[in-house]
Design an enzyme around this catalytic site. Structure first.
Site, PDB file in Angstrom:
ATOM      1  N   GLY A 174       0.834  -1.197   0.000  1.00  0.00           N
ATOM      2  CA  GLY A 174       0.000   0.000   0.000  1.00  0.00           C
ATOM      3  C   GLY A 174       0.863   1.239   0.000  1.00  0.00           C
ATOM      4  O   GLY A 174       2.090   1.158   0.020  1.00  0.00           O
ATOM      5  N   PRO A 175       0.228   2.401  -0.015  1.00  0.00           N
ATOM      6  CA  PRO A 175       1.012   3.644  -0.053  1.00  0.00           C
ATOM      7  C   PRO A 175       1.864   3.813   1.191  1.00  0.00           C
ATOM      8  O   PRO A 175       1.558   3.221   2.234  1.00  0.00           O
ATOM      9  CB  PRO A 175      -0.047   4.742  -0.148  1.00  0.00           C
ATOM     10  CG  PRO A 175      -1.345   4.108   0.091  1.00  0.00           C
ATOM     11  CD  PRO A 175      -1.204   2.645  -0.030  1.00  0.00           C
ATOM     12  N   GLY A 177       3.516   5.118   4.616  1.00  0.00           N
ATOM     13  CA  GLY A 177       3.018   5.825   5.802  1.00  0.00           C
ATOM     14  C   GLY A 177       1.616   5.453   6.209  1.00  0.00           C
ATOM     15  O   GLY A 177       0.958   6.234   6.894  1.00  0.00           O
ATOM     16  N   LYS A 180       1.667  -0.142   7.678  1.00  0.00           N
ATOM     17  CA  LYS A 180       1.969  -1.548   7.406  1.00  0.00           C
ATOM     18  C   LYS A 180       2.815  -2.130   8.542  1.00  0.00           C
ATOM     19  O   LYS A 180       2.564  -3.244   9.005  1.00  0.00           O
ATOM     20  CB  LYS A 180       2.711  -1.683   6.069  1.00  0.00           C
ATOM     21  CG  LYS A 180       1.866  -1.310   4.866  1.00  0.00           C
ATOM     22  CD  LYS A 180       2.574  -1.550   3.560  1.00  0.00           C
ATOM     23  CE  LYS A 180       3.601  -0.507   3.220  1.00  0.00           C
ATOM     24  NZ  LYS A 180       3.050   0.813   2.917  1.00  0.00           N
ATOM     25  N   GLU A 402      -8.439  -5.828  -5.611  1.00  0.00           N
ATOM     26  CA  GLU A 402      -8.811  -5.028  -4.438  1.00  0.00           C
ATOM     27  C   GLU A 402      -8.397  -3.563  -4.649  1.00  0.00           C
ATOM     28  O   GLU A 402      -9.165  -2.642  -4.355  1.00  0.00           O
ATOM     29  CB  GLU A 402      -8.082  -5.610  -3.221  1.00  0.00           C
ATOM     30  CG  GLU A 402      -8.731  -5.311  -1.903  1.00  0.00           C
ATOM     31  CD  GLU A 402      -7.923  -5.917  -0.745  1.00  0.00           C
ATOM     32  OE1 GLU A 402      -6.995  -6.719  -1.004  1.00  0.00           O
ATOM     33  OE2 GLU A 402      -8.230  -5.562   0.402  1.00  0.00           O
TER      34      GLU A 402
END
Lengths: 413, 357
Positions: A174-175, A177, A180, A402
């Site tokens: 994911g992006p 920050g 994760k 997704e």
């Protein structure tokens, strides 16, 4: 204008200031000295220790601790000539005792000659103590984690019945920050396993063969410390597509990672591998095959509940007044967790500058946060630019369905 | 890794650059350059990393500093040449590339760079061809050498030769996004009657480049350009058909059957659209369809669709045929204007484009 501030109020203001900027050593020393003067010696020592943690040679903090600890026993146990058993009798003993007390906050400054240094662990291993409940919002992510990892591990009988194996690993993507790493720590906490974070610098080495050796040692260490969650941060760098690599010195690290994850020569029981990446499309396809990172979990920018929780967390120790977190959370769609932390910093900075300019301390108010929100733009934009290309042109086998659904939902595609 | 070991830090940074971790590399180089600001190799790595994050000016500055520290650093000269080329200073780019060749005439990369710079400058193509051939001779297994041959052939308006050279590059590395991008560009240079198939191939090529490397935003822009060209040409064809219709309707003693001629002529844009769409993958068709969400592009699409539907009406209303053909004419012009505006808004005009591709 001279302001008469009561000692308690001054200490309270300083406490908030220290909480807002924990790395300001001078401020903390001053706070510790005032605490000492006010008779709050334990807290003064704690603050001085925190100073030493950041600046181990800070003379003021060392002096304060030595002075406080010298006074303390006397004050509690009467005259100096009637020291209780076990109390330090000389300066060396005082310092030795201090060293013992502060061992967990500040490392020893000098090693004793002749003493064998304790072999240091090659990687940091920790018990995170976090739970998924500590992660604000992100209901879907938690559900996916529960279904794919946690439930089978908590219910081994059911896992066997449904032939559901938890072998292999999971790739969080994911992006940047967006939490994760925090989620990975929470997973380790849920599994009651040790957490072994590994970064690019821990593994990659310019010398031929050394990166492979590092990867092997890492897994050996994890196996010795099972149950353990190995968290490979920036896994795209360690396991980058071999076709994209030009440096022969690092090419072998992917092969080694594949071998270790397969556990051909060894048993990986109790070792669960979590990978995190901002660029899953750069990860070698071999790493995404069954038994390796065969499960992918998209960690998106926080939803509204999560944003509210993040804002609350970052404002918790700051002087705030009349802050409508719900409104802030609503207006910060698309912001990552790191962006929100920065928004809080910018708002605090505005209030601080204002306080300094007007010579009067004021709270962080809603208008500071709204101005900060307008000033700070979401940092996830460039990531979504690339993600859009992936979802549109490289979504073979539906690996990024997704992501595509999210982009469509937000009309980014 | 410690601060006292700059050699190790530099080697680590080289690995980071190799991995495409440009921002990380730039951060680590700051500590090295703070203590050793004239370290030519570190400056080169900084320049390379800045190129990676599209900071062309910064890359040129770092490369210039590296050259000042070590005038014989051919890598710094090559980086400076590329940065200058990207900033449209093509003559300066050629000068730097020539210096690099002078310093390292046995290194294939210097010749490839010179060929690329000359092709971008569109000058002295004989020298460019010679440099590209020399690059291949010195390094017959380098993708960049064949890409240089392709770039020169393209500048020389020999798209077929360019395609052959790029096919060589793809044979060496079938996943090279740069090669796919260049191959797609050659299709744009091949002019065929109506040209739907070539445009379709170009779009498919850019799609493949994006699949190979989703980080490649240049291919995405090129794809958008192709879609704009497609719609622009379609508007042009519809305009021609409507114009013919209006001229026929304006004539005296017009046979009624003649009014069906524009309807029949609609086969031309239909053929163009069919040939284009046939080359696209389902994802690309979906992308094209979704691209109509952009307001101006959507407006242009709607205007063109309306124009195509109105053309047969002219034949059905013979007493007012002239007026009925005028409307599609106006709609096709409106579509063209809307497309131009959208193109300027998206930064896809020829001037903006030449800097990126």
């Amino acid at each position: 204008m001279l302001r008469v501030v009561s000692s308690d109020r001054l200490l309270e203001s300083l406490r908030k200031a220290v909480a807002a900027d924990p790395d300001d050593v001078h401020l903390r020393v001053h706070y510790a000295q005032l605490l000492d003067e006010a008779g709050e010696r334990d807290e003064a020592i704690r603050q001085a220790a925190a100073v030493l943690q950041r600046e181990p040679t800070n003379a003021a903090a060392l002096a304060l601790i030595a002075q406080t600890r010298e006074i303390s026993p006397r004050a509690e146990s009467g005259p100096a000539d009637r020291q209780p058993e076990g109390a330090p009798r000389s300066d060396d003993e005082v310092l030795g005792r201090l060293d013992d007390e502060l061992r967990d906050v500040a490392p020893p400054m000098f090693a004793e000659s002749g003493a064998e240094p304790e072999p240091s662990a090659p990687y940091d291993l920790e018990r995170t103590g976090l739970r998924l409940a500590d992660v604000g919002g992100m209901r879907q992510v938690k559900q996916r984690l529960e279904a794919s990892i946690l439930a089978p591990l908590r219910n081994p009988e059911l896992g066997r019945l449904y032939k559901k194996s938890v072998r292999g690993g999971m790739l969080l993507y994911g992006p940047p920050g967006c939490g994760k790493t925090f989620i990975a720590r929470a997973v380790a906490g849920e599994l009651d396993a040790r957490f072994l974070p590994v970064s690019l610098a821990d593994v990659l080495d310019m010398f031929i063969g050394q990166s492979e050796r590092n990867v092997h040692e890492l897994f050996e260490y994890a196996r010795r410390n099972a149950p353990c969650v190995v968290f490979l941060d920036e896994v795209d760098a360690i396991g980058q597509k071999r076709s994209q690599r030009r440096h022969s010195a690092t090419r072998g690290s992917v092969n080694q990672l594949l071998a270790e994850m397969d556990g051909v020569a060894t048993d990986n029981a109790g070792v669960f591998v979590l990978g995190a990446t901002n660029h899953p499309w750069d990860v070698d396809v071999a790493l995404r095959r069954p038994g390796r990172f065969d499960r992918m979990l998209l960690v998106l920018p926080p939803d509204r509940d999560a944003r509210e929780a993040i804002l609350r967390y970052h404002l918790r120790d700051r002087p705030i007044a009349n802050v409508d977190l719900k409104k802030l959370a609503k207006g910060s769609e698309g912001y990552s967790g790191a962006d929100l932390a920065y928004v809080c910093d910018v708002a605090a900075e505005r209030a601080l500058l204002d306080s300094a300019a007007n010579d009067a301390v004021r709270m962080i108010e809603m208008h500071d946060l709204l101005a900060a929100l307008a000033e700070v733009r979401p940092s996830t934009g460039p990531w979504f630019e690339t993600a859009r290309n992936v979802a549109q042109f490289a979504n073979e086998g539906g690996a990024y369905d997704e992501l595509a659904a999210y982009l469509r939902q937000r009309r980014l595609m | 890794m410690t601060e006292a070991d700059p050699g190790r830090v530099i080697a680590h940074v080289a690995t980071l650059v190799d991995l495409g971790r440009y921002q990380q590399a730039i951060r680590q180089l700051a500590s090295i350059l703070a203590t050793d600001p004239h370290n030519s190799h570190a400056l080169c790595l900084l320049a390379r990393a800045r190129l990676g994050v599209n900071d062309n000016k910064g890359a040129e500055t770092a490369a210039a500093a590296a050259i000042a520290a070590d005038p014989d650093n051919e890598w710094a000269l090559r980086i400076a040449s590329l940065a200058l080329q990207r900033m449209d200073f093509t003559s300066a780019s050629v000068r730097m590339a020539r210096r690099a060749v002078g310093i390292a005439p046995t290194i294939g990369e210097t010749h490839a760079r010179l060929a690329m710079a000359l092709a971008a400058d569109n000058s002295n193509l004989d020298e460019a061809r010679h440099a590209a051939d020399r690059a291949v001779e010195l390094n017959p297994h380098a993708v960049d050498a064949y890409l240089a041959v392709g770039a020169v052939a393209l500048a020389d308006r020999r798209p077929r030769d360019a395609q052959q050279a790029i096919a060589h590059a793809l044979a060496i590395d079938p996943t090279s996004a740069a090669a796919h991008n260049e191959l797609a560009r050659t299709h744009l240079h091949r002019r065929r009657f109506v040209g739907g198939a070539m445009l379709g191939r170009a779009a498919a090529g850019f799609g493949t480049a994006l699949r190979s490397d989703p980080n490649e935003q240049v291919s995405r822009r090129n794809l958008d350009v192709v879609l704009h060209v497609f719609l622009g040409r379609l508007a042009y064809y519809v305009f021609i058909v409507a114009f013919i219709g209006s001229r026929i309707a304006a004539g005296t003693n017009v046979q009624h059957a003649a009014l069906y001629l524009p309807t029949a002529a609609l086969a031309l844009p239909a053929f163009f659209v069919t040939r284009f769409l046939a080359r696209l993958s389902p994802q690309l068709r979906q992308y094209l369809w979704r691209s109509f969400r952009a307001p101006l592009r959507g407006l242009a699409g709607a205007a063109l669709a309306a124009a195509c539907l109105l053309l047969p009406v002219g034949a059905l209303v013979p007493h007012n045929a002239s007026g009925m053909f005028l409307l599609p004419l106006v709609l096709s012009i409106a579509a063209r204007i809307a497309l131009y505006k959208e193109r300027a808004r998206a930064g896809l005009t020829k001037r903006q484009r030449s800097r990126r591709s």
